[in-house]
Design a protein around this motif. Structure first.
Motif, short mmCIF file in Angstrom:
data_model
loop_
_atom_site.label_atom_id
_atom_site.label_comp_id
_atom_site.label_asym_id
_atom_site.label_seq_id
_atom_site.Cartn_x
_atom_site.Cartn_y
_atom_site.Cartn_z
N TYR A 44 44.60 34.35 25.52
CA TYR A 44 43.73 35.46 25.94
C TYR A 44 44.44 36.34 26.97
CZ TYR A 44 39.81 37.99 27.99
OH TYR A 44 38.99 38.98 28.45
N GLU A 56 45.50 45.73 27.47
CA GLU A 56 45.02 46.47 28.65
C GLU A 56 45.99 47.59 29.04
OE1 GLU A 56 42.40 46.62 30.91
OE2 GLU A 56 41.24 45.55 29.42
N ALA A 111 45.67 40.12 26.48
CA ALA A 111 45.10 41.12 27.39
C ALA A 111 46.20 41.91 28.08
CB ALA A 111 44.22 40.44 28.43
N SER A 112 47.32 41.23 28.39
CA SER A 112 48.38 41.94 29.09
C SER A 112 48.99 43.02 28.19
CB SER A 112 49.46 40.98 29.58
OG SER A 112 50.18 40.47 28.47
N THR A 145 40.68 42.36 36.33
CA THR A 145 40.68 42.61 34.89
C THR A 145 41.56 41.58 34.19
OG1 THR A 145 42.47 44.18 35.18
CG2 THR A 145 40.25 45.05 35.17
N SER A 146 41.45 41.56 32.86
CA SER A 146 42.07 40.49 32.09
C SER A 146 43.59 40.44 32.25
CB SER A 146 41.71 40.64 30.63
OG SER A 146 42.00 41.94 30.18
N ASN A 147 44.21 41.55 32.63
CA ASN A 147 45.67 41.52 32.74
C ASN A 147 46.14 41.33 34.17
OD1 ASN A 147 44.66 44.01 33.37
ND2 ASN A 147 46.40 45.14 32.60
N MET A 148 45.20 41.18 35.09
CA MET A 148 45.61 40.88 36.46
C MET A 148 45.85 39.36 36.57
SD MET A 148 43.19 43.74 38.11
CE MET A 148 43.24 43.63 39.86
N ALA A 155 49.67 45.57 35.95
CA ALA A 155 48.27 45.84 35.64
C ALA A 155 47.89 47.19 36.24
CB ALA A 155 47.40 44.75 36.22
N GLY A 158 38.22 38.92 34.49
CA GLY A 158 38.98 38.84 33.26
C GLY A 158 38.43 39.72 32.16
N GLU A 159 37.82 40.84 32.52
CA GLU A 159 37.29 41.72 31.48
C GLU A 159 38.09 43.02 31.45
OE1 GLU A 159 34.58 41.43 29.13
OE2 GLU A 159 35.03 39.33 29.50
N ARG A 160 37.55 44.01 30.74
CA ARG A 160 38.30 45.24 30.48
C ARG A 160 38.36 46.16 31.70
NH1 ARG A 160 34.53 44.22 26.61
NH2 ARG A 160 35.40 43.54 24.64
#
Lengths: 587, 486
Positions: free
Chosen positions: B301, B309, B305-306, A295-298, B115, A260-262
């Protein structure tokens, strides 16, 4: 009767009126065959968390049972690879889907085409038990992969292939199980990610994980097989610290979990590690590193799985007799994934919306660290270093507090140190290590007999400073007597010259224990000599004028790591210059 | 022929429920036709058995349980993408509102995006010169970075954003032109024009901002000759709140298209993220979800992030998406969930300081709280100047000591301070007045900025400069440089 989707809410999907599923079973959801895991079973509903984006799923699409839990695929080809949270190879995915992560590919984790140079180490008739090696092959230039019998399998070898070139799915040996059936073994095995791999027994922890970072090795050390947490608000350098540890610590293999990071950070690790050459082996660091990038957007459910996948890979290599260090960045994001799923399930929340089972999940994870005797009599260890990202930089929040209960080493990163660009920003007052006693014998025997004493002196100076600064804040430094001013000046040398470490300087980025010890020796000797001089009436300003303190601050840059002989001159110079001051007074 | 569902089961805030539906996909878009002939757009946010819950973007005003017919599109929300989007103005849901008719789509893009595979990313390294000393020297903006501005109500964040747009230029690839030269020829945004003005463009997403603010940006873009290179998505504070949740999605979809398929360098400005997060909270609570911190949903969060990112540089494309989200910290509290979670996702932050702002320092940035995480790899030899990192480190360290000296002075008075502390007090004032403070029209080059930094450091005693290499210090340190301040 086939099972179908009854409801969809974000990553949570339910099937109604079925008894076909078991807890933690892996399932395929929908016509795109998204990967999911059963997380709740009642007589009415089966609840499934889906590891991929659920957009486009429809009610009534099929759910397919697999009859087995979510497993990690274990075999050669893991090291230097990069996976997502459920061990799908991200490199292969770019070939298939381009730059974006698309859903619905159940890609095989390992390269099935590559041929390995396999040496078979057993012969027909050998009796093998779970964990025994049956073949080895060089996986990277640094790591020899040793294939083991799955832990729960025993039997007699009925076929052994000759040494040669094999792909991971080729049959290497066959064994006859106790019930008479024959089982072929390839170089690959599966293991459920949420179940710890069995061991023979735990061994006492008494060897440090040497990181080359002074504040860690000397002041707040971590043991091989231990667990540490790095809590810190944003911008305090959690990721930087983890990168430094991943680069320099003396583990055989690093499992780096970007949870969940960059995205850019993972790219940085990929780039940097392939360029950086390990000084001990002269090979790129990727040869000993596995990356897990969610990552955070997955998808959030796969974020939850990424931690388990990482530790399962680590345990597998531990079973071969390696020492593994896991960097989990960040466990808070993992806890948030738990919270998010829990919220979707409408479970009763505990503190700050986190589920009540947060502490038990955290302890399950950290307890998978350890220094162990494996089933095959080798020794290995898994060390866990978890970053924690406290909300609002407040260490009293649930994830930090619960983590504190399950780790014995706590590296608290401090905002004000980070603002002053004091890196690593590990606050020596708030941090602690319960491993110090376990490790003191190692340091005294292997580095120097007075290592622990020197360490204690350094800690005392820092404590003294903390106490004095309370006074200085109120009335200024000028009113303090000379011996207290000396303590403050010495503490400055400790802080700037010793604790601060420059990750971008070629010598300072990694400092061997020997040099750490000698640096402490110089500082402690400078302090004691100056203290003695003050007692006979020398003025502190005269001592400061010798420039010895400024020189001590710069030792980290001035003495290269391979010229430790130079320390003798420093110690001599301190003796002479301060001695001269006392003498001139006497004369 | 498409199936129409007549009537609704339930209306709750922006959400409506339908019963008896089948074949509906999660996240797909539906059109609700009202009896008066108007049409609204909804998105499926939950499915259970034959029941579907839809989020209505334009709000549920005037909708009754009986006056609607719902048609499911079978597709997620898509917007029309074409290079001609530049120079146009859209609403939050991606519909043109400038009266120039629809955009002829080159392709349709799913606004949800996917993503980016970390393997396909390239690590951002090229810096963007903003001409603002504090940013260039101490929190350098890198192409492909997401660097938010944390501000408070009444501070000059909008002005700063405009100045960044006005002065931003890329270096390193021989393209030392500002993003928008004032002499940009007015005219259509045909392909040739795009080539001639460089590959820059701005995607501007306004979420819940006042009319005045949106106009300020629009006017400023016009004045700088940039308006043909700007694609605006406006959701003003009077517009429906659910549409606000779509605004950044549409904007970022456009940005990704222009960057990764048309190879442009896109700067995305998103303001105000606080309104966005509040819209998300409203949506979540009307859905009856369990709240996390301060009532925001537990997935805030992941949701932020979506968006964030979606910045970056990818392999196989020469374009980039750089994001500058702007958010106002409620009550200037940086530990509030919105700035807190944002800073955990973004690669640093630029933070405004109210005290400095009130003293008339523009831009009044809090140097110690601000940070650019990608800066270390995009500065120094080959990018900016070899001594950049050293100067930046020393300025940070010195300014941190200024704070210590000030707090001591507030207790014992400035006269009682030691020599060194007094030097720091002086340095602090000079630094704020000369380095941080600069005019809205002042565009400083990197050399000017770094030399100014050195000049200021020279007001301190040499032995205080402990972050700089001895050799470099000997070469650059000269008390005479400080003369002009004393």
């Amino acid at each position: 009767m086939s099972n179908t989707i009854y409801s969809i809410n974000g990553p949570v999907v339910k099937a109604a009126d079925t008894k076909d599923f078991s807890m933690l079973e892996m399932v395929y959801v929908g016509s795109k065959r998204l990967i999911g895991e059963v997380i709740g079973v009642t007589d009415k509903f089966t609840t499934i968390q889906v590891y991929e984006n659920t957009a486009g799923l429809k009610i009534g699409e099929p759910i397919e049972s697999t009859g087995q839990p979510v497993c990690a695929t274990l075999g050669p080809g893991i090291i230097s690879n990069i996976f997502d949270g459920i061990e799908r190879p991200l490199r292969d995915m770019t070939k298939l889907n381009g730059v974006f992560v698309a859903e619905g590919n159940a890609l095989f984790s390992l390269d099935t085409e590559k041929k390995y140079d396999v040496t078979v180490t057993v012969k027909v008739g050998d009796k093998l038990k779970g964990g025994d090696f049956y073949c080895t092959c060089p996986e990277t230039a640094l790591i020899t992969h040793k294939c083991m019998l799955p832990p729960n399998v025993n039997g007699e070898v009925t076929f052994a292939a000759p040494n040669g070139q094999y792909q991971v799915n080729d049959t290497i040996i066959k064994i006859k199980l106790e019930d008479g059936t024959e089982m072929p073994l390839t170089m690959v095995q599966k293991w459920p990610i949420k179940k710890a791999r069995p061991i023979a027994r735990r061994l006492p922890i008494n060897r440090p994980l040497i990181t080359g970072q002074r504040v860690i090795d000397t002041i707040i050390p971590i043991a091989k097989g231990g667990a540490a947490a790095i809590p810190g608000g944003f911008g305090t350098g959690k990721t930087m610290t983890q990168h430094q540890l991943a680069k320099w610590c003396d583990a055989d293999i690093i499992v780096y979990i970007g949870c969940g990071e960059r995205g850019n950070e993972m790219t940085q690790v990929l780039e940097e590690f392939s360029e950086l050459i390990d000084p001990k082996s002269n090979r790129p660091l990727t040869d000993r590193t596995v990356l897990i990038a969610n990552t955070s957007n997955m998808p959030v459910a796969a974020r939850e799985a990424s931690i388990y996948t990482g530790i399962t890979l680590a345990e597998y290599y531990r079973d071969m007799g390696y020492h593994i260090a896991i960097m989990a960045d960040s466990t808070s994001r993992w806890a948030e994934a738990l919270r998010e799923i829990s919220g979707r399930l409408e479970e009763m929340p505990a503190e700050e919306g986190f589920p009540a089972y947060l502490p038990s999940r955290l302890s399950e994870f950290y307890e998978r660290a350890g220094y162990v005797k494996n089933l095959n009599d080798t020794e290995g260890s898994v060390t866990i270093i978890g970053a924690v990202s406290p909300q609002g930089s407040d260490f009293s929040e649930p994830v930090t507090q619960n983590t504190k209960r399950f780790v014995r080493c706590f590296w608290a990163l401090d905002k004000s140190l980070a603002y002053a660009r004091h890196y690593p920003a590990i606050d020596w007052n708030q941090s602690y290590s319960e491993y110090i006693e376990d490790l003191s014998a190692y340091f005294n025997e292997n580095v120097s007999p007075d290592f622990m004493d020197l360490r204690q002196e350094i800690s005392n100076i820092l404590q003294e400073e903390t106490k004095l600064m309370e006074i200085v804040k109120l009335i200024g430094a000028d009113v303090l007597p000379d011996d207290q001013k000396l303590a403050i000046e010495t503490a400055r040398v400790v802080r700037v010259g010793f604790l601060q470490q420059n990750a971008y300087h070629k010598d300072d980025t990694y400092v061997p224990l020997e040099k750490q010890m000698l640096m402490m020796k110089v500082i402690v000797s400078l302090y004691h000599k100056s203290l003695d001089a003050l007692k006979v009436g020398v003025m502190l300003s005269d001592i400061m004028a010798t420039g010895l303190f400024d020189k001590a601050v710069k030792i980290k840059y001035d003495i290269p790591n391979d010229k430790l002989g130079m320390f003798g001159d420093y110690l001599k110079e301190i003796d002479e210059k301060i001695g001269a001051l006392s003498v001139s007074l006497g004369a | 022929m498409s199936l129409q569902y007549v009537g609704l089961k339930d209306i709750n805030g922006p959400l409506v429920a339908l019963e008896g539906v089948s074949g509906v996909a999660y996240d797909e878009i539906a059109r609700l036709r009202l009896n008066d002939g108007t049409e609204r757009i909804g998105r499926v946010v939950e499915l259970e058995g034959d029941k579907a819950i839809l989020q209505i973007f334009e709000g549920t005003n005037g909708i009754s349980l009986e006056n609607t017919r719902t048609i499911f599109s079978g597709k997620p929300l898509e917007i029309a993408l074409a290079p001609e989007m530049l120079g146009r103005v859209f609403n939050g849901a991606g519909k043109p509102i400038d009266g120039l008719g629809p955009v002829f789509p080159e392709k349709m893009g799913d606004v949800n995006g996917q993503a980016l595979n970390p393997v396909a990313r390239q690590y951002p390294r090229n810096y963007i010169h903003t001409g603002i000393s504090s940013i260039d020297a101490l929190m350098t903006l890198i192409r492909g970075q997401k660097l938010p501005i944390f501000s408070g109500s009444g501070l000059s964040h909008n002005k700063l954003a405009v100045q960044i747009v006005k002065q931003a230029k890329l270096t390193g690839e021989g393209s030392a032109n500002t993003m928008f030269a004032k002499s940009t020829p007015k005219g259509g945004t045909d392909a040739a024009n795009i080539g001639s003005t460089g590959d820059f463009a701005i995607v501007f997403a306004a979420m819940g901002v006042q009319n005045d603010v949106a106009n300020y940006f629009r006017r400023s873009f016009e004045e700088t000759g940039a308006s043909e290179r700007v694609c605006m998505f406006l959701n003003l504070s009077s517009d429906p709140i659910i549409e606000r949740l779509l605004t950044p999605l549409c904007a970022l979809t456009a940005a990704e298209y222009l960057a990764f398929e048309k190879n442009m360098h896109i700067l995305v400005i998103m303001t105000d993220m606080t309104s966005y997060a509040e819209a998300l909270r409203e949506f979540s609570s009307s859905k009856g979800e369990i709240p996390g911190r301060k009532g925001y949903p537990g997935y805030l969060y992941s949701n932020l992030a979506s968006l964030y990112e979606r910045a970056g540089v990818v392999e196989g494309s020469t374009g980039s998406v750089t994001q500058i989200p702007i958010l106002t910290m409620p009550n200037d509290d940086i530990t509030h969930p919105i700035p807190d979670l944002t800073a955990y996702i973004t690669e640093g932050q630029i933070v405004f300081d109210r005290d400095l702002d009130q003293r008339g320092v523009y831009p009044g940035l809090s140097v110690l709280l601000s940070l650019s995480r990608l800066m270390k790899d995009g500065i120094g030899e080959g990018y900016t100047r070899a001594d950049h990192q050293a100067v930046a480190n020393q300025l940070f360290a010195a300014y941190a000591k200024v704070q210590d000296a000030r707090s001591l002075a507030s207790v014992i008075g400035e006269e009682e301070l030691s020599e060194a502390d007094r030097a720091y007090m002086r340095f602090g004032r000079l630094f704020e007045d000369n380095f941080l403070n600069q005019g809205f029209d002042e565009n400083r080059s990197m050399d000017e900025t770094l030399d100014l930094g050195w000049d200021l450091l020279c007001t301190l005693p040499k032995n205080e400069l402990d972050r700089i290499d001895e050799k470099l210090l000997d070469e650059k340190y000269d008390p005479a440089r400080a003369a002009r301040f004393l």
